[in-house]
Design an enzyme around this catalytic site. Structure first.
Site, PDB file in Angstrom:
ATOM      1  N   HIS A  88       0.830  -1.201   0.000  1.00 31.68           N
ATOM      2  CA  HIS A  88       0.000   0.000   0.000  1.00 31.68           C
ATOM      3  C   HIS A  88       0.869   1.257   0.000  1.00 31.68           C
ATOM      4  O   HIS A  88       0.549   2.242  -0.673  1.00 31.68           O
ATOM      5  CB  HIS A  88      -0.930  -0.009   1.213  1.00 31.68           C
ATOM      6  CG  HIS A  88      -2.037  -1.011   1.114  1.00 31.68           C
ATOM      7  ND1 HIS A  88      -3.367  -0.659   1.033  1.00 31.68           N
ATOM      8  CD2 HIS A  88      -2.018  -2.360   1.068  1.00 31.68           C
ATOM      9  CE1 HIS A  88      -4.118  -1.743   0.943  1.00 31.68           C
ATOM     10  NE2 HIS A  88      -3.306  -2.794   0.973  1.00 31.68           N
ATOM     11  N   ASP A 119      -5.908   5.982   1.675  1.00 30.96           N
ATOM     12  CA  ASP A 119      -6.003   4.555   1.381  1.00 30.96           C
ATOM     13  C   ASP A 119      -7.393   4.071   1.810  1.00 30.96           C
ATOM     14  O   ASP A 119      -7.943   4.508   2.819  1.00 30.96           O
ATOM     15  CB  ASP A 119      -4.918   3.815   2.177  1.00 30.96           C
ATOM     16  CG  ASP A 119      -4.804   2.345   1.811  1.00 30.96           C
ATOM     17  OD1 ASP A 119      -5.749   1.596   2.086  1.00 30.96           O
ATOM     18  OD2 ASP A 119      -3.764   1.946   1.271  1.00 30.96           O
TER      19      ASP A 119
END
Length: 489
Positions: A22, A130
């Site tokens: 990520h 995110d």
């Protein structure tokens, strides 16, 4: 062109989930925003920032950052640790959901205060969050009146699968009633209602529907992420329209807001003129990269090397590592194998005497590498991968076929599309055996009909990716629309 006045710059605060994949993907997205004229504040947990600094050889690398690009840290709420290894997956997921909101709010408050005192520091204009951090970012964005962009560093198909979780629960498909149902054809059940996707089996869904203890945590996390993400002003997905057009069309209808398909990031970054690449050398790797492997690859014949990397989170048992090792050894192909220090649980049986003897002089093993550079080396002819989305889209962008061994999460969904829909990969059974590994490596790397067709199809997908990221095509246009229609409002 945005103003050169620092106070007039838009300012994006970017918050990735605290996992290597990520962090890597989010950093690429914000480098694109930086190119578009944004001041960037990139938020790491203290644990991951220490690891990143260590991987870069110390904090001096921070001194070379552009003045309008900064890293900041917040606590993840977990007990302090200086271990240079992947955190247990459940712990950072729970902390993201329950412990990081207050530290993130404090950070936004401090940044706002600095903007009020420092004439060269711009006020925050947006938060790029995110998808697994919206528990923190959405409430904090509301508190400070800052719009939040919900960013999914996964495929559009996986986002669609996540949106089906409530219906799977309602229809009784998940959780499975007991352990026996998980081994009696349950996972072969075909769903026929998913918009934009045909013939999706339960085993093709992200593994969180399977109801192991770890899956329960991640299932709940995903459900909460979907609910909180609904309040974002826009959704960004790391993909491109020619790859997932049907699913993207369906998602736009379901989410009732603009969905921006921006990717592959690596190819978009190549569109930046050399003189404007001020953030080119900013990387977020948590392990030190070995670049000697690039020199080794240069000495190998075109298409001859098998690249092996199971990513940043997957683990192998000693038995699995031995079966992979002997299958690779018996295939007789040169290989570059990335073996994290924590890859193998228990005793590491990879370097058994028989394996070392069989592969002497034709293998290179190291702990971490610059993966995109590796995949784009002409000598790399195949990728043995866990099928994480970063690895999948990077391999596709480089035109390298894949041998897929998915472990958990979205990897099974990615594998289904790679092997069945796009036909650019071959799947290895979960119960890995050396004979199968050897056969599939030979099939992918050799000159047989199936290997040739796979290479032709992945070359076609690579061309589509290159076209999508050209300056006037779909991904480039969606990036501009995101900036102009959403982030600069």
């Amino acid at each position: 062109m945005l103003s050169n006045d620092p106070t007039a710059k838009p300012h994006a605060v970017c918050f990735p989930s605290p996992a290597q994949s990520h962090i890597t993907a989010t950093l690429k997205l914000v480098k694109l925003l930086h190119w578009k004229g944004f001041h960037i504040t990139f938020v790491n947990t203290e644990f991951n920032h220490r690891r990143m600094v260590r991987a870069k050889g110390g904090p001096s690398f921070l001194d070379s950052l552009p003045l309008d690009f900064q890293f900041v840290t917040i606590s993840d709420g977990l007990p302090p640790s200086d271990v240079n290894a992947t955190q247990d997956l459940e712990a950072p997921c729970e902390s993201a959901r329950n412990l990081m909101r207050a530290p993130f709010a404090d950070l936004i408050g401090r940044l706002n205060e600095r903007a009020g005192l420092d004439p060269n520091f711009p006020a925050i204009s947006c938060i790029v969050s995110d998808c697994l951090m919206t528990f923190s970012t959405i409430p904090v964005g509301k508190k400070f009146g800052v719009p939040v962009i919900n960013y999914w560093p996964i495929s559009a198909a996986v986002v669609m699968c996540f949106l089906q979780y409530p219906e799977l629960l309602e229809k009784g498909f998940t959780p499975p009633k007991d352990a026996s149902s998980r081994s009696s054809g349950y996972l072969d059940t075909v769903t026929d209602w998913i918009p934009g996707i045909k013939n999706m089996r339960l085993c093709d869904f992200p593994t969180f529907v399977r109801n192991t203890p770890a899956d329960e945590v991640l299932y709940d996390l995903t459900i909460d992420a979907i609910k909180s993400g609904e309040e974002a002003v826009a959704t960004v997905i790391h993909t491109f329209k020619a790859l997932e057009q049907d699913v993207l069309n369906a998602l736009s209808s379901l989410l009732r807001k603009q969905v921006y398909a921006i990717g592959p990031f690596s190819l978009l970054l190549e569109q930046i003129p050399e003189k404007e690449r001020r953030a080119k050398n900013i990387h977020g790797n948590l392990w030190e990269e070995n670049i000697e492997c690039l020199q080794w690859l240069e000495l190998k014949e075109s298409g001859s090397v098998l690249y092996i990397n199971f990513g940043s989170i997957a683990f192998l048992s000693p038995e699995q590592s031995t079966e992979f090792a002997m299958g690779i050894a018996n295939s007789d192909h040169p290989f570059l194998w990335i073996i994290r220090p924590d890859l193998v649980s228990g005793d590491n049986a990879i370097l058994a005497r028989e394996f070392a003897k069989k592969t002497k002089g034709r293998g290179f093993m190291t702990e971490w590498c610059p993966q995109e550079e590796v995949l784009n080396r002409p000598s790399v002819g195949g990728f043995l991968t866990h099928c994480g989305w970063n690895s999948t889209i990077e391999s596709l962008s480089a035109g390298v076929p894949m041998q897929c061994w998915p472990c958990f999460g979205d990897q099974h969904t990615n594998c289904r599309f790679v092997c069945n829909d796009w036909e650019i990969g071959l799947e290895i059974n979960n119960d890995v055996k050396r004979d199968e590994v050897e056969r599939l490596v030979r099939e992918m790397m050799g000159g047989g009909e199936k290997g040739k067709k796979m290479k032709e199809r992945v070359a076609e997908r690579k061309k589509l990716a290159e076209e999508a990221t050209a300056l006037c095509d779909s991904s480039a246009k969606d990036l501009d629309r995101l900036v102009n229609d959403t982030l600069l409002k």
